[in-house]
Design an enzyme around this catalytic site. Structure first.
Site, PDB file in Angstrom:
ATOM      1  N   VAL A  15       5.663   2.523  -4.451  1.00 58.05           N
ATOM      2  CA  VAL A  15       4.249   2.615  -4.825  1.00 58.05           C
ATOM      3  C   VAL A  15       3.953   4.069  -5.152  1.00 58.05           C
ATOM      4  O   VAL A  15       4.294   4.972  -4.378  1.00 58.05           O
ATOM      5  CB  VAL A  15       3.318   2.133  -3.686  1.00 58.05           C
ATOM      6  CG1 VAL A  15       1.862   2.201  -4.141  1.00 58.05           C
ATOM      7  CG2 VAL A  15       3.678   0.721  -3.267  1.00 58.05           C
TER       8      VAL A  15
ATOM      9  N   GLY B 256       4.824   5.463  -1.214  1.00 63.75           N
ATOM     10  CA  GLY B 256       5.669   4.744  -0.263  1.00 63.75           C
ATOM     11  C   GLY B 256       6.789   4.018  -0.963  1.00 63.75           C
ATOM     12  O   GLY B 256       6.765   3.831  -2.184  1.00 63.75           O
TER      13      GLY B 256
ATOM     14  N   ASP C  49       1.788 -13.347   3.209  1.00 65.66           N
ATOM     15  CA  ASP C  49       2.486 -12.176   3.762  1.00 65.66           C
ATOM     16  C   ASP C  49       1.489 -11.187   4.360  1.00 65.66           C
ATOM     17  O   ASP C  49       1.527  -9.995   4.069  1.00 65.66           O
ATOM     18  CB  ASP C  49       3.327 -11.507   2.672  1.00 65.66           C
ATOM     19  CG  ASP C  49       4.301 -10.475   3.230  1.00 65.66           C
ATOM     20  OD1 ASP C  49       4.683 -10.598   4.413  1.00 65.66           O
ATOM     21  OD2 ASP C  49       4.673  -9.545   2.489  1.00 65.66           O
TER      22      ASP C  49
ATOM     23  N   LYS D 119       2.694  -0.126  -8.399  1.00 65.80           N
ATOM     24  CA  LYS D 119       3.804  -0.694  -7.629  1.00 65.80           C
ATOM     25  C   LYS D 119       4.882  -1.108  -8.608  1.00 65.80           C
ATOM     26  O   LYS D 119       4.625  -1.858  -9.551  1.00 65.80           O
ATOM     27  CB  LYS D 119       3.335  -1.895  -6.816  1.00 65.80           C
ATOM     28  CG  LYS D 119       4.444  -2.528  -5.957  1.00 65.80           C
ATOM     29  CD  LYS D 119       3.962  -3.783  -5.253  1.00 65.80           C
ATOM     30  CE  LYS D 119       2.982  -3.462  -4.156  1.00 65.80           C
ATOM     31  NZ  LYS D 119       3.628  -2.884  -2.970  1.00 65.80           N
TER      32      LYS D 119
ATOM     33  N   GLY E  65       9.659   0.631  -0.421  1.00 67.41           N
ATOM     34  CA  GLY E  65       9.964  -0.573   0.347  1.00 67.41           C
ATOM     35  C   GLY E  65      11.149  -1.283  -0.245  1.00 67.41           C
ATOM     36  O   GLY E  65      11.794  -0.783  -1.179  1.00 67.41           O
ATOM     37  N   GLY E  66      11.443  -2.445   0.284  1.00 63.15           N
ATOM     38  CA  GLY E  66      12.604  -3.189  -0.172  1.00 63.15           C
ATOM     39  C   GLY E  66      12.517  -3.612  -1.626  1.00 63.15           C
ATOM     40  O   GLY E  66      13.523  -3.670  -2.329  1.00 63.15           O
ATOM     41  N   MET E  67      11.316  -3.919  -2.108  1.00 59.07           N
ATOM     42  CA  MET E  67      11.181  -4.419  -3.474  1.00 59.07           C
ATOM     43  C   MET E  67      11.038  -3.302  -4.495  1.00 59.07           C
ATOM     44  O   MET E  67      11.247  -3.516  -5.677  1.00 59.07           O
ATOM     45  CB  MET E  67       9.975  -5.361  -3.567  1.00 59.07           C
ATOM     46  CG  MET E  67      10.155  -6.676  -2.840  1.00 59.07           C
ATOM     47  SD  MET E  67       8.909  -7.923  -3.261  1.00 59.07           S
ATOM     48  CE  MET E  67       7.403  -7.186  -2.638  1.00 59.07           C
TER      49      MET E  67
END
Length: 437
Positions: A176, A169, A286, A191, A171-173
């Site tokens: 993974v 996957g 979170d 990650k 994501g913004g940061m």
């Protein structure tokens, strides 16, 4: 680095608000605003919110009736810089950015010597040069430009000691990946984190230390960290690999929601993880469906909470810039009022609220607040403070009322009306579910 908001006009002239770490600051007539202006009739109850990650500041009007002005111009959003003036009604605040952390910030008309140094940094991947603000002209910074961030999110670099298998996957940061340890053949998840802004060596080291502390959590329902480090300027975290999907993907595969028995199974295990972590002094900050991994088949689900402490560490050690800019309304929508107000002082009740939001979403496929799926941040923040939740029974009547009540109690806007602990909520949930097993 510090940011100070100086009140230079209005009934409260002379007040100062100083920030030296990531925080939010709400202005309005409401008593829960940080800067409460009950006598200024031009202000709305929740008028505007400023997110501060020194030296950066970002202002967002919250749909106020009379508007928010920056340097005389009405704005919905605005990046703020040293010397800018914010006005609503009779009140004016002036922004002062200071690089001197040892003394109080000087008012802007004398602030030439307190402004941050502008330094040149090179992208660690392509070498492209950029400017960054620093408290010292000789500071060393790590930096990855936006173009390289996008490339590295989609095509992560190999990490020494691990064989990359596939991307799980993005994501913004960062991303993974599924990988295999070349040392023992173990399947792991890696990650990678791409700092959103130029990061000082000191901040990077502090972030890694905080991750080490979070990695000490060992619980059957917490994804365990195995290793972490930096490679070519990119931070990586190696954790156990969980073969199942996250709870959001699991619900999506079922048409958008799960049965109440499945939700109870997932949430009670997550509460067990939270009870353990809170007892050790950790707050997640979170919690959402994407951060709960679910392995196995019902009724033998094994739920594991991931990314413990990552959000807090990433923000508060300077790895991120201002976050309330892009498509983050979905994450903010899971925050309780006290967390929107104050990034610093987030306590266990905030996790309980967010888990209530998560359970609600898994049960109903909808948000607990009456907001549209495409609601912006302004609409979302106002709803968090002002709108009641929609009862679960009105959306999914087949969920037993006693189970619904457990989740709805977690969603009380007032902290004192929620469950006192994750353990108490778990016991109540298991008692309610036992009547229908």
């Amino acid at each position: 680095m510090r940011v100070t908001l100086n009140v230079v006009a209005g009934p409260q002239t002379g007040r100062k608000f100083t920030f030296d770490q990531h925080d939010t600051f709400m202005i309005g007539r409401s008593e829960d605003a940080h800067f409460c202006l009950p006598q200024d009739r031009f202000f709305s109850r929740h008028h505007c919110i400023i997110e501060i990650a020194p030296p950066q500041c970002f202002l967002r009007d919250l749909g106020s009736t009379n508007g928010t002005f920056v340097n005389g111009l009405r704005v919905e959003t605005a990046y703020l810089k040293h010397g800018d003036r914010i006005q609503g009604g009779e009140t004016v605040l002036e922004v002062s950015v200071s690089a001197d952390s040892t003394s109080a910030p000087t008012p802007s008309y004398q602030a030439e010597n307190t402004e941050p140094s502008i330094i040149t940094v090179a992208c660690l991947n392509c070498g492209k040069m950029a400017k960054a603000e620093s408290s010292r002209p000789d500071a060393k910074y790590s930096y990855v430009c936006e173009e390289c961030r996008e490339v590295l999110r989609n095509n992560p670099q190999p990490i020494p000691g691990y064989q990359m298998i596939k991307i799980l996957g993005q994501g913004g940061m960062g991303s993974v990946m599924l990988a295999r340890s070349t040392k023992d053949g173990r399947a792991v998840a890696i990650k990678t984190l791409l700092p959103e802004v130029a990061v000082s060596d000191q901040s990077l080291k502090r972030f890694m230390r905080e991750i080490e502390v979070a990695a000490s959590l060992q619980h059957p329902n917490v994804v365990s960290y195995i290793d972490h480090g930096t490679h070519n300027g990119i931070v990586y975290l190696v954790s156990e690999y969980v073969g199942g999907p996250d709870a959001a993907k699991l619900a999506k595969s079922r048409g958008g929601k799960l049965s109440y028995k499945e939700v109870v199974k997932i949430i009670e295990q997550t509460l067990s993880a939270l009870e353990f972590a809170h007892g050790k002094g950790f707050v997640h900050r979170d919690i959402k469906e994407q951060n709960i991994l679910v392995d196995g088949a019902f009724p033998n689900y094994i739920a594991k909470l991931t990314d413990f402490g990552l959000s807090k560490s990433y923000k508060q050690t300077g790895m991120s810039g201002v976050t309330m800019v892009g498509d983050v309304a979905g994450t903010i929508a899971y925050m309780p009022p006290e967390q929107v107000k104050d990034f610093k002082e987030v306590r266990p009740p905030s996790d309980i609220y967010a888990l209530g939001m998560t359970a609600y979403s898994l049960l109903t496929g909808a948000h607990a607040l009456d907001i549209s799926p495409k609601a912006g941040i302004s609409e979302t923040v106002k709803a968090i403070f002002e709108k009641p939740i929609i009862p679960i029974a009105s959306r999914v009547p087949e969920v037993p009322l006693r189970i619904s009540a457990v989740f709805e109690t977690a969603l009380a806007k007032q902290v004192e009306l929620r469950w006192r602990s994750a353990g108490e909520m778990r016991e109540a949930l298991l008692r309610a579910a036992s009547e229908f097993s």
